[in-house]
Design an enzyme around this catalytic site. Structure first.
Site, PDB file in Angstrom:
ATOM      1  N   GLN A 105       0.862  -1.176   0.000  1.00  0.00           N
ATOM      2  CA  GLN A 105       0.000   0.000   0.000  1.00  0.00           C
ATOM      3  C   GLN A 105       0.902   1.232   0.000  1.00  0.00           C
ATOM      4  O   GLN A 105       1.668   1.457   0.945  1.00  0.00           O
ATOM      5  CB  GLN A 105      -0.923   0.033   1.218  1.00  0.00           C
ATOM      6  CG  GLN A 105      -1.935   1.174   1.122  1.00  0.00           C
ATOM      7  CD  GLN A 105      -2.720   1.387   2.395  1.00  0.00           C
ATOM      8  OE1 GLN A 105      -2.157   1.781   3.408  1.00  0.00           O
ATOM      9  NE2 GLN A 105      -4.017   1.125   2.349  1.00  0.00           N
ATOM     10  N   HIS A 173      -3.144   4.451  -1.356  1.00  0.00           N
ATOM     11  CA  HIS A 173      -3.946   4.808  -0.179  1.00  0.00           C
ATOM     12  C   HIS A 173      -4.626   6.158  -0.422  1.00  0.00           C
ATOM     13  O   HIS A 173      -4.036   7.218  -0.243  1.00  0.00           O
ATOM     14  CB  HIS A 173      -3.057   4.870   1.060  1.00  0.00           C
ATOM     15  CG  HIS A 173      -3.824   4.798   2.352  1.00  0.00           C
ATOM     16  ND1 HIS A 173      -5.183   5.056   2.435  1.00  0.00           N
ATOM     17  CD2 HIS A 173      -3.430   4.510   3.630  1.00  0.00           C
ATOM     18  CE1 HIS A 173      -5.583   4.916   3.687  1.00  0.00           C
ATOM     19  NE2 HIS A 173      -4.540   4.587   4.425  1.00  0.00           N
ATOM     20  N   HIS A 176      -9.303   7.693   4.310  1.00  0.00           N
ATOM     21  CA  HIS A 176      -9.117   8.026   5.726  1.00  0.00           C
ATOM     22  C   HIS A 176      -8.468   9.379   5.986  1.00  0.00           C
ATOM     23  O   HIS A 176      -7.850   9.599   7.017  1.00  0.00           O
ATOM     24  CB  HIS A 176      -8.311   6.918   6.428  1.00  0.00           C
ATOM     25  CG  HIS A 176      -8.858   5.557   6.201  1.00  0.00           C
ATOM     26  ND1 HIS A 176      -8.120   4.410   6.352  1.00  0.00           N
ATOM     27  CD2 HIS A 176     -10.098   5.145   5.817  1.00  0.00           C
ATOM     28  CE1 HIS A 176      -8.867   3.362   6.060  1.00  0.00           C
ATOM     29  NE2 HIS A 176     -10.080   3.786   5.735  1.00  0.00           N
ATOM     30  N   TYR A 178      -5.972  10.862   4.274  1.00  0.00           N
ATOM     31  CA  TYR A 178      -4.577  11.038   3.888  1.00  0.00           C
ATOM     32  C   TYR A 178      -4.512  11.805   2.565  1.00  0.00           C
ATOM     33  O   TYR A 178      -5.531  12.261   2.048  1.00  0.00           O
ATOM     34  CB  TYR A 178      -3.866   9.688   3.850  1.00  0.00           C
ATOM     35  CG  TYR A 178      -3.796   9.062   5.227  1.00  0.00           C
ATOM     36  CD1 TYR A 178      -3.087   9.694   6.248  1.00  0.00           C
ATOM     37  CD2 TYR A 178      -4.475   7.884   5.530  1.00  0.00           C
ATOM     38  CE1 TYR A 178      -3.039   9.150   7.531  1.00  0.00           C
ATOM     39  CE2 TYR A 178      -4.435   7.343   6.810  1.00  0.00           C
ATOM     40  CZ  TYR A 178      -3.716   7.980   7.802  1.00  0.00           C
ATOM     41  OH  TYR A 178      -3.686   7.454   9.068  1.00  0.00           O
ATOM     42  N   ARG A 223      -7.675   2.489  -2.714  1.00  0.00           N
ATOM     43  CA  ARG A 223      -8.493   2.443  -1.498  1.00  0.00           C
ATOM     44  C   ARG A 223      -9.064   3.838  -1.244  1.00  0.00           C
ATOM     45  O   ARG A 223      -8.345   4.826  -1.276  1.00  0.00           O
ATOM     46  CB  ARG A 223      -7.662   1.988  -0.296  1.00  0.00           C
ATOM     47  CG  ARG A 223      -8.559   1.588   0.884  1.00  0.00           C
ATOM     48  CD  ARG A 223      -7.767   1.108   2.089  1.00  0.00           C
ATOM     49  NE  ARG A 223      -8.531   0.111   2.826  1.00  0.00           N
ATOM     50  CZ  ARG A 223      -8.416  -0.099   4.127  1.00  0.00           C
ATOM     51  NH1 ARG A 223      -7.573   0.616   4.853  1.00  0.00           N
ATOM     52  NH2 ARG A 223      -9.120  -1.042   4.723  1.00  0.00           N
ATOM     53  N   GLY A 335      -9.304  -7.383   8.705  1.00  0.00           N
ATOM     54  CA  GLY A 335      -8.325  -6.611   9.428  1.00  0.00           C
ATOM     55  C   GLY A 335      -7.986  -7.199  10.778  1.00  0.00           C
ATOM     56  O   GLY A 335      -7.192  -8.129  10.896  1.00  0.00           O
TER      57      GLY A 335
END
Length: 368
Positions: A105, A173, A176, A178, A223, A335
């Protein structure tokens, strides 16, 4: 249960050039056990152990691309540098030896980085507009166009290196809160140039640059999420039309698959529409691309990044299998349950749910 789980989850799946032995994916989870950003033998064994027990695809913890402001922890692995890439090559070999597939990732934390953080403490905190996730202005430096271009190149270079050293694909990524997500979200992207007028442009440019550096069939996964760190109610899209407006340009840029990050896989994303599709289900419906679902799979407590020390009991995957049976999504990322129990996949396939290990804070403390 064993028969049904095997029928639903043990089916192979083709993702670009990657032939996955089954539908179970290890979700990316930051571990911080790579001093100097170098994944060592313990990291290789950690991932290989899960591949050996039947996890079909490993998506590694986030690994920093080659930009000084990309990361905020010295012990998180990096995806640049001779020693770092040599370490990752050993990880790939270990996972392949156990019959698994693996993708790194690729990660840039953006404005979430506190000034002075390692591994490069002199680097500034940067984001699209210098606006923090809570809307506070002046939280860091707005990226110049030269910075934007450098970061795009860093993602592309990392993807090229990933293919070179034997990875089976890459995940970008974009979730979330970022950096990629900061460009997508109107709260953190107040730019007045083209990257603000068209908030999907940065993500699309990253994807296109990555696609130029790898083989045409090399899997590129993106993602994304609605929720952000410390803001679970955040929304990129309030309905299907808005979600399509976000995802369509990214699909067109060359995404092989989406990894739609939700906190509870069983929750409908847009209940007012009358549909019970989760965010992964809507993603597949709107784009036609393969999709990975994720969110509290196999546990009875909802994922909360701020409470990883909270225990969670084993929960049935019956609801998950029902959704997979009707092709709402294609792959299932696990997870915390897989963090606690490396043999989660094997036990679920064999109907040995009574042997599954519950999640506890000890699972976070060490690599095992």
């Amino acid at each position: 249960m064993s028969t049904r789980a095997a029928q639903a989850l043990a089916r192979p799946f083709t993702l670009g050039s990657a032939e996955l032995p089954n539908r179970i994916v290890m979700a990316p989870m930051t571990r911080g056990h790579s001093p100097g950003g170098i994944p060592g033998a313990d990291v290789a064994a950690y991932y290989a152990r899960r591949a050996a027990a039947g996890t079909g695809l490993i998506i590694t913890e986030g690994t920093y691309v080659d930009h000084p402001s990309a990361g905020d922890m010295a012990s998180v692995p990096r995806f640049h540098g001779e020693q770092q890439l040599a370490g990752w090559e050993r990880v790939v070999s270990a996972v392949h030896a156990e019959g698994g597939r693996i993708m790194p990732q690729l990660w840039h934390v953006g404005i979430q980085r506190a000034a002075g953080s390692p591994p490069f403490p002199d680097a500034p905190s940067v984001g699209p507009s210098g606006i923090a996730l809570d809307g506070t202005a002046g939280a860091g430096a707005p990226l110049t166009l030269a910075d934007v271009e450098a970061i795009i190149r860093a993602f592309a270079d990392a993807a090229r290196e990933a293919e070179r050293i034997g990875f089976d694909g890459v995940e970008l990524h974009g979730a979330h809160g970022y950096l990629i997500d900061q460009f997508l979200w109107e709260r953190t992207n107040r730019r007045t140039d083209d990257y603000g007028a068209e908030r999907t442009r940065f993500a699309a440019d990253v994807i296109a640059a990555v696609r130029e550096q790898v083989a045409a069939d090399f899997p590129v996964v993106l993602r994304f999420s609605q929720w952000k760190a410390e803001n679970y109610g955040a929304k990129l899209a309030t309905g299907p039309d808005e979600l399509a407006a976000v995802l369509t340009p990214l699909a067109d840029a060359g995404v092989t698959a989406f990894h739609a990050s939700g906190r509870r896989y069983w929750e409908p994303e847009f209940p007012e529409s009358g549909s019970d599709l989760n965010v992964a289900g809507w993603t597949k419906k709107l784009t036609g691309k393969p999709v990975i679902t994720v969110g509290s799979v196999g546990l009875d407590a909802v994922f909360d990044p701020a409470a990883l020390t909270a225990d969670a009991r084993v929960d049935s995957v019956e609801r998950l299998l029902e959704r997979l049976d009707r092709d709402e999504f294609d792959l299932v990322a696990v997870g915390r349950a897989l963090l606690a129990d490396p043999e989660w996949a094997r036990k679920v396939f064999e109907g040995k749910e009574n042997e599954l290990i519950p999640y506890s804070k000890e699972a976070v403390a060490t690599l095992h």
